[in-house]
Write a protein that holds these residues in place. Structure first.
Motif, PDB file in Angstrom:
ATOM      1  N   MET A  83      18.890  31.283 -10.824  1.00 33.43           N
ATOM      2  CA  MET A  83      20.200  31.694 -11.740  1.00 33.43           C
ATOM      3  C   MET A  83      20.416  30.757 -12.414  1.00 33.43           C
ATOM      4  SD  MET A  83      23.844  33.088 -10.851  1.00 33.43           S
ATOM      5  CE  MET A  83      24.599  31.190 -10.640  1.00 33.43           C
ATOM      6  N   THR A  84      20.464  30.475 -13.604  1.00 34.09           N
ATOM      7  CA  THR A  84      20.878  29.582 -14.807  1.00 34.09           C
ATOM      8  C   THR A  84      21.766  30.093 -15.098  1.00 34.09           C
ATOM      9  OG1 THR A  84      19.561  29.976 -15.693  1.00 34.09           O
ATOM     10  CG2 THR A  84      18.303  28.421 -14.722  1.00 34.09           C
ATOM     11  N   ALA A  85      23.456  29.097 -15.407  1.00 35.35           N
ATOM     12  CA  ALA A  85      24.174  30.781 -16.642  1.00 35.35           C
ATOM     13  C   ALA A  85      24.699  29.187 -17.149  1.00 35.35           C
ATOM     14  CB  ALA A  85      25.172  31.182 -15.469  1.00 35.35           C
ATOM     15  N   GLU A  86      25.778  29.469 -18.207  1.00 36.73           N
ATOM     16  CA  GLU A  86      25.755  29.089 -18.991  1.00 36.73           C
ATOM     17  C   GLU A  86      27.244  29.211 -19.957  1.00 36.73           C
ATOM     18  OE1 GLU A  86      22.278  26.479 -21.721  1.00 36.73           O
ATOM     19  OE2 GLU A  86      23.682  28.815 -22.158  1.00 36.73           O
ATOM     20  N   LEU A  87      28.508  28.522 -20.039  1.00 37.51           N
ATOM     21  CA  LEU A  87      30.005  28.888 -20.920  1.00 37.51           C
ATOM     22  C   LEU A  87      29.539  28.285 -22.358  1.00 37.51           C
ATOM     23  CD1 LEU A  87      32.321  30.137 -19.895  1.00 37.51           C
ATOM     24  CD2 LEU A  87      33.472  27.726 -19.414  1.00 37.51           C
ATOM     25  N   VAL A  88      29.126  28.910 -23.311  1.00 36.99           N
ATOM     26  CA  VAL A  88      29.623  28.895 -23.933  1.00 36.99           C
ATOM     27  C   VAL A  88      30.930  28.602 -24.740  1.00 36.99           C
ATOM     28  CG1 VAL A  88      28.680  29.427 -26.619  1.00 36.99           C
ATOM     29  CG2 VAL A  88      27.445  29.468 -24.469  1.00 36.99           C
ATOM     30  N   ASP A  89      31.401  27.959 -25.743  1.00 35.42           N
ATOM     31  CA  ASP A  89      32.385  28.066 -26.631  1.00 35.42           C
ATOM     32  C   ASP A  89      32.410  28.058 -27.790  1.00 35.42           C
ATOM     33  OD1 ASP A  89      35.140  27.804 -27.996  1.00 35.42           O
ATOM     34  OD2 ASP A  89      35.449  26.100 -26.756  1.00 35.42           O
ATOM     35  N   VAL A  90      32.963  29.825 -28.065  1.00 36.10           N
ATOM     36  CA  VAL A  90      32.295  30.523 -29.719  1.00 36.10           C
ATOM     37  C   VAL A  90      32.893  29.774 -30.761  1.00 36.10           C
ATOM     38  CG1 VAL A  90      32.821  33.100 -30.291  1.00 36.10           C
ATOM     39  CG2 VAL A  90      32.297  32.602 -27.917  1.00 36.10           C
ATOM     40  N   GLN A  91      33.569  29.098 -30.218  1.00 27.80           N
ATOM     41  CA  GLN A  91      34.748  28.452 -31.787  1.00 27.80           C
ATOM     42  C   GLN A  91      34.112  27.574 -32.124  1.00 27.80           C
ATOM     43  OE1 GLN A  91      38.947  27.748 -30.643  1.00 27.80           O
ATOM     44  NE2 GLN A  91      39.545  30.099 -30.949  1.00 27.80           N
ATOM     45  N   THR A  92      32.800  26.590 -31.054  1.00 24.93           N
ATOM     46  CA  THR A  92      32.704  24.661 -31.569  1.00 24.93           C
ATOM     47  C   THR A  92      31.460  24.648 -31.395  1.00 24.93           C
ATOM     48  OG1 THR A  92      33.370  24.352 -29.250  1.00 24.93           O
ATOM     49  CG2 THR A  92      34.752  24.088 -30.600  1.00 24.93           C
ATOM     50  N   ALA A  93      31.238  26.404 -30.484  1.00 24.63           N
ATOM     51  CA  ALA A  93      29.134  26.670 -30.964  1.00 24.63           C
ATOM     52  C   ALA A  93      29.178  25.803 -29.158  1.00 24.63           C
ATOM     53  CB  ALA A  93      28.698  26.180 -31.899  1.00 24.63           C
ATOM     54  N   GLN A  94      29.462  25.312 -28.653  1.00 23.02           N
ATOM     55  CA  GLN A  94      29.400  24.429 -27.104  1.00 23.02           C
ATOM     56  C   GLN A  94      29.181  24.961 -26.589  1.00 23.02           C
ATOM     57  OE1 GLN A  94      32.328  21.275 -27.970  1.00 23.02           O
ATOM     58  NE2 GLN A  94      30.124  19.800 -29.350  1.00 23.02           N
ATOM     59  N   VAL A  95      27.478  24.779 -25.501  1.00 20.38           N
ATOM     60  CA  VAL A  95      27.596  24.479 -24.362  1.00 20.38           C
ATOM     61  C   VAL A  95      28.546  23.454 -23.176  1.00 20.38           C
ATOM     62  CG1 VAL A  95      26.145  24.917 -22.072  1.00 20.38           C
ATOM     63  CG2 VAL A  95      25.107  25.486 -24.673  1.00 20.38           C
ATOM     64  N   ARG A  96      30.040  23.845 -22.952  1.00 18.76           N
ATOM     65  CA  ARG A  96      31.106  23.402 -21.960  1.00 18.76           C
ATOM     66  C   ARG A  96      30.560  23.153 -20.934  1.00 18.76           C
ATOM     67  NH1 ARG A  96      35.783  22.993 -24.878  1.00 18.76           N
ATOM     68  NH2 ARG A  96      35.165  22.164 -26.747  1.00 18.76           N
ATOM     69  N   CYS A  97      29.935  23.832 -20.015  1.00 19.45           N
ATOM     70  CA  CYS A  97      29.619  23.958 -18.839  1.00 19.45           C
ATOM     71  C   CYS A  97      28.293  25.086 -18.001  1.00 19.45           C
ATOM     72  CB  CYS A  97      30.678  24.336 -17.364  1.00 19.45           C
ATOM     73  SG  CYS A  97      32.088  23.873 -17.744  1.00 19.45           S
ATOM     74  N   SER A  98      28.022  24.249 -17.314  1.00 18.85           N
ATOM     75  CA  SER A  98      25.897  24.794 -16.675  1.00 18.85           C
ATOM     76  C   SER A  98      26.224  25.526 -15.317  1.00 18.85           C
ATOM     77  CB  SER A  98      25.101  24.616 -17.749  1.00 18.85           C
ATOM     78  OG  SER A  98      25.182  23.586 -17.569  1.00 18.85           O
ATOM     79  N   VAL A  99      25.373  26.625 -15.146  1.00 13.42           N
ATOM     80  CA  VAL A  99      24.718  25.543 -13.808  1.00 13.42           C
ATOM     81  C   VAL A  99      23.727  26.197 -13.348  1.00 13.42           C
ATOM     82  CG1 VAL A  99      27.453  26.199 -12.004  1.00 13.42           C
ATOM     83  CG2 VAL A  99      26.208  28.548 -12.733  1.00 13.42           C
ATOM     84  N   ASN A 100      23.288  25.888 -12.153  1.00 14.54           N
ATOM     85  CA  ASN A 100      21.872  26.322 -11.873  1.00 14.54           C
ATOM     86  C   ASN A 100      21.853  26.751 -10.009  1.00 14.54           C
ATOM     87  OD1 ASN A 100      20.282  25.636 -14.278  1.00 14.54           O
ATOM     88  ND2 ASN A 100      20.645  24.147 -13.812  1.00 14.54           N
ATOM     89  N   ARG A 101      21.289  27.397  -9.707  1.00 17.62           N
ATOM     90  CA  ARG A 101      21.298  27.770  -8.280  1.00 17.62           C
ATOM     91  C   ARG A 101      19.959  28.847  -7.549  1.00 17.62           C
ATOM     92  NH1 ARG A 101      24.812  25.275  -8.567  1.00 17.62           N
ATOM     93  NH2 ARG A 101      27.123  25.408  -7.534  1.00 17.62           N
ATOM     94  N   MET A 102      19.263  28.637  -6.514  1.00 14.91           N
ATOM     95  CA  MET A 102      18.541  28.842  -5.984  1.00 14.91           C
ATOM     96  C   MET A 102      18.655  29.228  -5.056  1.00 14.91           C
ATOM     97  SD  MET A 102      14.673  27.045  -4.711  1.00 14.91           S
ATOM     98  CE  MET A 102      15.689  25.618  -4.025  1.00 14.91           C
ATOM     99  N   GLY A 103      18.060  30.678  -4.157  1.00 13.51           N
ATOM    100  CA  GLY A 103      18.332  31.355  -3.062  1.00 13.51           C
ATOM    101  C   GLY A 103      16.899  32.017  -2.333  1.00 13.51           C
ATOM    102  N   GLN A 104      16.505  31.724  -1.375  1.00 14.32           N
ATOM    103  CA  GLN A 104      15.282  32.775  -1.055  1.00 14.32           C
ATOM    104  C   GLN A 104      15.391  34.813  -1.012  1.00 14.32           C
ATOM    105  OE1 GLN A 104      14.223  31.481   3.110  1.00 14.32           O
ATOM    106  NE2 GLN A 104      13.571  29.317   2.684  1.00 14.32           N
ATOM    107  N   ARG A 105      17.183  35.118  -1.363  1.00 12.83           N
ATOM    108  CA  ARG A 105      17.490  35.965  -1.065  1.00 12.83           C
ATOM    109  C   ARG A 105      18.254  36.545  -2.638  1.00 12.83           C
ATOM    110  NH1 ARG A 105      18.309  38.442   4.314  1.00 12.83           N
ATOM    111  NH2 ARG A 105      20.158  36.402   4.327  1.00 12.83           N
TER     112      ARG A 105
END
Length: 626
Positions: A112-134
């Motif tokens: 799973m990858t996910a990003e938090l985007v600031d709509v006003q500044t068009a910047q990616v503020r934070c992100s996460v990457n997670r892995m699992g067998q299930r």
């Protein structure tokens, strides 16, 4: 541009939000599905939306309100995974923050990858990457993922933020991988899994990188490079680098699409360092009964090289004994004592002194030794009483593990290792195993195959077989593996080879301990081959540390058949339990090379159809000692 299908979000009063409300308004877009079912991606995005709602740091738009707004705006969504799309979606939904992401499957694992985007500044503020067998594994870490994404710092974070160590002054410059002129829109690549930014030599023996390319059509191959070495071209979305040397390093990876275009390289900087050793006290543990009148202390050290010596003392570290072996004996009074331990590696580095208070009692009658020797390759397991199952608060506990007292009135002999490929072939010919090394455990055997092996081995050695095809015990159970069905009756008095009962198996596995594992409360790769250290295959038997009674691989390498039918445990104390008189599932115990740590616990159990076989399931044999 393609936009994504549904948007998940929780309390919303759409266009009329105040400025204060707008600062906290957030929408979670439906995740893109890469090589997974769309409904699986939908489940993950919904889980993440729910966590944002529960944590109450944002005003989260719910799915129904979002669908209403998008319908009114005549917006059709397909795949919205780019920042530009997220900004447009944020403006339509009147939110300050957009979460977008994807769910992928690579080498059988979910990413799973996910990003938090600031709509006003068009910047990616934070992100996460997670892995699992299930998918369930991703559910468990979703609260942490939501907390990490809930940042509002001014500095944007890249999609796969590397932990960049301080560069060494003499580290040479590593040029980026070249990017040939594109004939169309180039692909992109991101790192889904990396090693630690700073790792010790032991961890660097196998540094694993997992990456994922993205393109409008397809990804043809990947190209990766360590430092200024030769680039490696591969179809796999994975790189495994063996024996990475000490020092600072740069790993780069590119994706190549079906038109021959290369992505910009994704770089990751890391460093391999020498680390001091560490030490832990495996036994005794508080509340333990200690056999005899001497306290035995078992230490375990870890290091990126090798442990050369241990030091141990009771109550006074100035009186510490130093020796190469990690087992120490002390003549001390029972009760509360303070144990001191230290490890020294082959380079002379010392761990910090470890202090641990334990309270124990001596028990002369605990697990008295058998007065005669076990056959070669076997261990003499004494008669005794133990607590079978697990306590309610044990981490990883599953159903069917109710604690109850069990007494085994008679000793028995158990093979020190799982039955090997060589041992199988000596009795039944060609092994059915996926991995054919002679000292690897035999696998891909049914319960009936294991029973046939026991009988044939008994007959070869002139012993009366234990298993029969009739209740009168007149016709020995036989056949040519693989056998998927039948009825086998056990002659409990026969001296031949047999499968252990479930109670015998757990008693032998625990070897007098009461913790989750025979070596302590948490997993140890030194004692067990499991999913985190096995490298996706079995290993030769007896290559890990044996338990206190000299039995190897009880908790890992391959799972093991037991003789019992699977059923619920009794609630009262029992003597020599043999399981239910009949059933549909046979007991499987112990973990395997593909098993997570919690399923390798001494109490973990499964019921399996006796005709089942796979490359993670084998067995070991026992014999009556009298």
């Amino acid at each position: 541009m393609r936009w994504s299908a549904t948007v998940c979000v929780a309390t919303m009063i759409a266009a009329s939000a105040t400025a204060g409300d707008l600062e906290r308004r957030l929408a979670v877009l439906h995740f893109k599905a890469n090589l997974v079912k769309p409904e699986e991606a939908d489940i993950i995005s919904e889980r993440l939306r729910s966590e944002f709602v529960n944590q109450r740091n944002f005003v989260v738009v719910d799915r129904k309100n979002m669908e209403t707004i998008l319908k009114e705006q005549q917006v059709q969504l397909i795949d919205c995974t780019e920042t530009e799309c997220a900004i447009q979606m944020g403006e339509i939904l009147n939110v300050r923050w957009i979460v977008l992401g994807s769910l992928s499957q690579v080498e059988g694992d979910y990413f799973m990858t996910a990003e938090l985007v600031d709509v006003q500044t068009a910047q990616v503020r934070c992100s996460v990457n997670r892995m699992g067998q299930r998918l369930k594994d991703l559910f468990k870490i979703m609260p942490d993922a939501a907390r990490e994404l809930g940042c509002t710092s001014e500095k944007p974070v890249p999609i796969a933020p590397p932990i960049v160590p301080q560069a060494e002054p003499d580290r040479p410059y590593v040029a980026p991988l070249p990017v040939p002129t594109a004939t169309g829109a180039p692909p992109t690549v991101r790192l889904l899994e990396t090693p630690k930014g700073v790792m010790n030599v032991k961890d660097a023996r196998l540094a694993t990188f997992v990456f994922l390319g993205n393109d409008e059509r397809c990804i043809e191959e990947y190209r990766y490079q360590l430092d200024d070495g030769e680039p490696v071209v591969t179809k796999r979305a994975r790189a495994e680098l063996a024996e990475v040397p000490r020092g600072s390093h740069v790993f780069q990876v590119q994706a190549k699409d079906c038109d021959g275009n290369y992505s910009e390289p994704h770089r990751f900087e890391f460093r391999v360092i020498d680390a001091p050793p560490s030490v832990r006290i495996v036994s005794p543990v508080s509340g333990e009964r200690v056999r005899g009148t001497t306290l035995t202390v078992l230490l375990e050290g870890t290091d990126d090289g090798a442990i050369a010596h241990y030091r141990c003392a009771v109550n006074d570290p100035q009186a510490a004994v130093e020796q190469a072996a990690g087992t120490f004996s002390f003549e001390v009074a029972e009760g509360r004592q303070r144990i001191y331990a230290q490890a020294i590696d082959d380079g002379g580095s010392e761990s910090e002194w470890l202090q641990q208070e334990v309270e124990f009692v001596y028990d002369d009658g605990l697990a008295a030794p058998i007065p005669f020797e076990a056959p070669e390759g076997f261990v003499a397991v004494p008669a005794g009483t133990f607590t079978m199952g697990s306590p309610p608060m044990e981490a990883g506990r599953d159903g069917g593990e109710a604690s109850h007292e069990v007494t085994l009135p008679a000793p028995f002999f158990m093979q020190a290792t799982e039955v090997t490929v060589a041992q199988w072939e000596a009795v039944l010919g060609k092994s059915p195993s996926r991995w054919r090394g002679p000292n690897r455990p035999v696998e891909q055997v049914t319960w009936f195959d294991a029973v046939i092996y026991c009988n044939r081995r008994s007959q070869q050695e002139g012993l009366k077989p234990c298993y029969y095809a009739d209740k009168a015990l007149t016709s020995a159970f036989g056949g040519n593996p693989p056998v998927e069905s039948g009825e086998a009756w056990w002659d409990q008095s026969a001296p031949g080879y047999r499968l252990p009962t479930e109670a015998e198996w757990e008693y032998a596995c625990r070897a007098g301990t009461t913790t989750a594992y025979p070596w302590g409360a948490s997993m140890s790769g030194k004692h067990c081959w499991f999913t985190d250290n096995a490298g996706s295959h079995t290993h030769e038997v007896a290559t890990t540390t044996a338990n206190a009674w000299g039995l190897f691989d009880m908790n890992g390498n391959v799972a093991e058949w037991c003789g019992d039918w699977y059923g619920e445990y009794p609630s009262e104390a029992v003597s020599n339990p043999l399981g239910p008189p009949q059933g549909t599932l046979r007991v499987q115990r112990g973990g395997s090379w593909r098993t997570r740590a919690d399923a390798c616990r001494s109490a973990s159990r499964l019921g399996i159809v006796p005709g089942f076989q796979n490359d993670r399931l084998g067995f070991r044999v026992v014999r009556n000692a009298r």
